[in-house]
Design an enzyme around this catalytic site. Structure first.
Site, PDB file in Angstrom:
ATOM      1  N   CYS B 240       0.868  -1.180   0.000  1.00 23.98           N
ATOM      2  CA  CYS B 240       0.000   0.000   0.000  1.00 23.98           C
ATOM      3  C   CYS B 240       0.900   1.223   0.000  1.00 23.98           C
ATOM      4  O   CYS B 240       1.773   1.336  -0.861  1.00 23.98           O
ATOM      5  CB  CYS B 240      -0.973  -0.023   1.168  1.00 23.98           C
ATOM      6  N   ARG B 245      -2.070  -1.075   5.592  1.00 22.28           N
ATOM      7  CA  ARG B 245      -3.320  -1.598   5.051  1.00 22.28           C
ATOM      8  C   ARG B 245      -3.101  -2.919   4.330  1.00 22.28           C
ATOM      9  O   ARG B 245      -3.956  -3.789   4.311  1.00 22.28           O
ATOM     10  CB  ARG B 245      -3.945  -0.582   4.084  1.00 22.28           C
TER      11      ARG B 245
END
Lengths: 145, 286
Positions: B240, B245
């Site tokens: 990411c 994430r």
């Protein structure tokens, strides 16, 4: 810089880590709800893009003084607390005083120390947005609107 | 709809957590994006482990070393055989990140509380502002298999050249390169916008539902296999912007779908987008 904001910064700066967290939580809890007419205008134009959480800001002039309104979700207490702090520190100030607020306000409050550098990224965007909107609204008023 | 997750033991319900609040073999850990949430109220007995302040080295761009990890666990009352259950805000991003970091150090018996902090609160389960104190343990770091779950830039470059599967979990505009996210994100900046050539865009949030719970196996298979073209035997690298994430996607592929070879590229776009001679691609991708 407006005296009210100056006082808040002093208080935060003189606090230790846990006191700063508690103060920010108090600010988050005390953010006044948006007036209903503004609640209805929470759109992309009033959203602070830099924040991952949905943060909305509204700037008006009442006479020659700045009136600020804002909203941020309870699930994002850091940004909600910061918005609340800015509203309390800047409401009723003259526009030129708002524009003089230093860009490194988050640092000056000692919040970078508490929250860490990566976390304060969206907060600077909130202040910038307020300054930009204040400059625009004040200029419109000056032009006779 | 009834198809079970590949490793259902890695996921527990809010009710399971409530039933184990006083279980000395279980330690509940809250890991949030927003640091203040824990102070506002947390699951009774839960300790806070912060991805930034606790798990990352503040000088080297890396995780803390084994000694510091042992100290973190010891002071949090975690022993080598403690079952650690993570939960947090934002559909468990940081909970998954902490899970991944604990895996790097070889801790077994890790779980995620499905639905995270939001579901716990929505279900009106107990919260406290009291910070617990546990007797110190003498934690011994087992040592994990870092190479199995973590990709570095050279690994990613080789993977890309070999046509390996890459999943980009950032927002669609970051993927296409429309958004660079420089302004006011100085610590997350990259000089160029776009994605690693060949990567498929699957924003992290697609793996969770409105309640913040993970989607079912058929739903996840539709997203990752039908749409993104992954196959269970694939060697997959997820990334990411800073690697947090994508640890959620790593968790989903590894534990919910049972893929044996998934690595998180935690250098992510902040590294790749700044690397000299690293190829990038713009637009909607292949």
């Amino acid at each position: 810089m407006p005296a009210a904001l100056d006082a808040i910064i002093d208080e935060l700066r003189e606090s230790d880590r846990q006191e700063r967290i508690d103060l920010l939580i108090d600010f988050a809890k005390n953010l006044p709800p948006l007036p209903p007419e503004l609640e209805a205008r929470k759109d992309a134009e009033h959203r602070v893009e830099e924040c991952q959480s949905p943060v909305y800001l509204f700037v008006e002039m009442i006479g020659d003084r700045v009136a600020l309104y804002g909203d941020a979700p309870a699930e994002a207490p850091t940004v909600r607390g910061f918005v609340s702090l800015l509203l309390e520190g800047l409401n009723g100030a003259a526009p030129e005083d708002v524009l003089k607020v230093p860009g490194d306000l988050v640092d000056r409050c000692g919040l970078t120390e508490v929250l860490g550098m990566l976390r304060v990224r969206g907060l600077a965007g909130v202040l910038r947005r307020i300054k930009r909107d204040v400059a625009r609204v004040a200029m419109l008023q000056h032009a006779g609107h | 709809m009834g198809e079970a997750y590949a490793h259902p033991e890695a996921l527990v319900s809010t009710q399971w957590v409530q039933d184990h609040l006083d279980d000395p073999k279980v330690r509940i850990v809250e890991s949030d994006e927003d640091l203040l949430l824990y102070d506002l109220g947390h699951v009774p007995g839960a300790v806070r482990i912060d991805w930034q302040g606790d798990l990352q080295d503040q000088v080297v761009r890396d995780y803390i070393n084994a000694d510091r990890f042992a100290e973190l666990c010891s002071k949090s009352g975690i022993s080598s055989d403690t079952t650690v259950v993570f939960y947090g805000d934002k559909s468990n991003w940081w909970a998954c990140y902490a899970f991944w970091a604990f895996t790097l150090f070889g801790h077994k018996n890790l779980k995620i509380m499905n639905g995270g902090r939001k579901l716990w609160i929505d279900e009106s389960r107990p919260l406290t502002r009291e910070t617990p104190a546990y007797p110190r343990t003498d934690y011994k770091v087992a040592g994990g298999d870092e190479a199995a779950i973590r990709a570095f830039r050279d690994d990613v470059l080789a993977h890309m050249k070999a046509g390996g599967k890459l999943i980009d979990v950032r927002s669609p505009k970051e993927f296409t390169g429309e958004m660079q996210h420089m302004e006011d994100y100085p610590q997350e900046g990259a000089l160029r916008a776009g994605h690693i050539p060949g990567a498929k865009s699957v924003p992290w949030s697609r793996a969770v539902d409105d309640e913040g719970k993970f989607k079912s196996v058929p739903e996840l298979k539709t997203i990752f296999e039908k749409e993104a073209g992954l196959k269970p035997a694939d060697d997959v690298v997820a990334y990411c912007r800073i690697g947090e994430r994508s640890s959620l996607t790593w968790f989903v592929l590894t534990y919910l779908l049972g893929y044996p070879r998934v690595r998180n590229y935690d250098g992510s776009w902040t590294e790749w987008g700044n690397l000299v001679r690293a190829p990038i691609e713009r637009g909607p991708g292949a």
